[in-house]
Each structure stands twice: as C-alpha cells, then as structure tokens.
Design a protein around this motif. Structure first.
Motif, PDB file in Angstrom:
ATOM      1  N   MET A 287       0.832  -1.205   0.000  1.00 55.58           N
ATOM      2  CA  MET A 287       0.000   0.000   0.000  1.00 55.58           C
ATOM      3  C   MET A 287       0.871   1.261   0.000  1.00 55.58           C
ATOM      4  O   MET A 287       0.562   2.229  -0.699  1.00 55.58           O
ATOM      5  N   ARG A 288       1.966   1.247   0.745  1.00 55.17           N
ATOM      6  CA  ARG A 288       2.880   2.388   0.753  1.00 55.17           C
ATOM      7  C   ARG A 288       3.446   2.607  -0.646  1.00 55.17           C
ATOM      8  O   ARG A 288       3.477   3.729  -1.152  1.00 55.17           O
TER       9      ARG A 288
ATOM     10  N   PHE B  85       2.095   1.646  -3.561  1.00 53.37           N
ATOM     11  CA  PHE B  85       1.019   2.104  -4.444  1.00 53.37           C
ATOM     12  C   PHE B  85       0.725   3.585  -4.232  1.00 53.37           C
ATOM     13  O   PHE B  85       0.514   4.331  -5.192  1.00 53.37           O
ATOM     14  N   ARG B  86       0.692   4.006  -2.978  1.00 52.84           N
ATOM     15  CA  ARG B  86       0.403   5.423  -2.691  1.00 52.84           C
ATOM     16  C   ARG B  86       1.477   6.341  -3.266  1.00 52.84           C
ATOM     17  O   ARG B  86       1.181   7.434  -3.721  1.00 52.84           O
ATOM     18  N   ARG B  87       2.706   5.894  -3.240  1.00 52.20           N
ATOM     19  CA  ARG B  87       3.795   6.700  -3.793  1.00 52.20           C
ATOM     20  C   ARG B  87       3.822   6.680  -5.316  1.00 52.20           C
ATOM     21  O   ARG B  87       4.138   7.663  -5.960  1.00 52.20           O
TER      22      ARG B  87
ATOM     23  N   LEU C 298       1.313   5.614  -7.647  1.00 43.46           N
ATOM     24  CA  LEU C 298       0.111   5.862  -8.441  1.00 43.46           C
ATOM     25  C   LEU C 298      -0.407   7.277  -8.231  1.00 43.46           C
ATOM     26  O   LEU C 298      -0.282   7.833  -7.142  1.00 43.46           O
TER      27      LEU C 298
ATOM     28  N   GLU D 216      -2.971  10.270  -7.446  1.00 42.37           N
ATOM     29  CA  GLU D 216      -4.109  10.354  -6.513  1.00 42.37           C
ATOM     30  C   GLU D 216      -5.423  10.334  -7.275  1.00 42.37           C
ATOM     31  O   GLU D 216      -5.502  10.822  -8.388  1.00 42.37           O
TER      32      GLU D 216
END
Length: 93
Positions: free
Chosen positions: A83-84, A86-88, A90, A92
C-alpha cells in the motif's frame, strides 16, 4: 523464503501477494489457460500445501506468527508495504 527476503532486503521492502491463477481460470471458464498466464510446466492446480487460495490465508498468517512476525512487521508483509508503494507510485484519485 519470507525470512530470507527480509534478511536480504529488510522488512520494509517485502510484501506478499497472490495471483490466484486457479481462481482466474475457473472464473473465466478457460479450458486451457493462455501460455502467457502460467510459467512453463506450471499447472493451474499448483498450490502450496494448505495455501491453495484466499480461503487459506489464515494458515499463512499463523505460519508467519510462528516464525516471529507480529504487529507492525506482520502488517507490513500482508499489505502495508504494498500500500505504501502504491500510494507513492500511483496518481491520486
């Protein structure tokens, strides 16, 4: 394998996932999966004993706990690290 990856790369760089090949083949009603879907020689019913699909994830968690993974380290392996990433990576939204 998990222990080895953690030793080599650090807990913050290891994440577990599944491709659910068997489930995809069933869901799409494929008689023979395309060659690109599976590595050469792999069969759609190939699975680790006691880890054939998502229904067996509690077995995976129990095995990781027996190997000493708890709390933040367990959460990191089971999704937190991915998840970390993906957040970085992809955009928003």
């Amino acid at each position: 394998h998990v222990d080895h990856a953690v030793v080599l790369m650090g807990i913050e760089h290891v994440g577990l996932g599944s491709d659910f090949t068997r489930q995809l083949v069933r869901a799409l009603n494929w008689v023979e999966p395309p060659d690109a879907l599976l590595p050469e020689g792999m069969k759609t019913d190939a699975a680790i004993e006691d880890l054939a699909g998502p229904e067996d994830f509690p077995n995976l968690v129990a095995a990781l706990r027996r190997r000493g993974y708890e709390d933040d380290r367990l959460r990191a392996l089971l999704g937190g690290n991915l998840m970390r990433l993906f957040r970085r990576a992809l955009p928003e939204g």
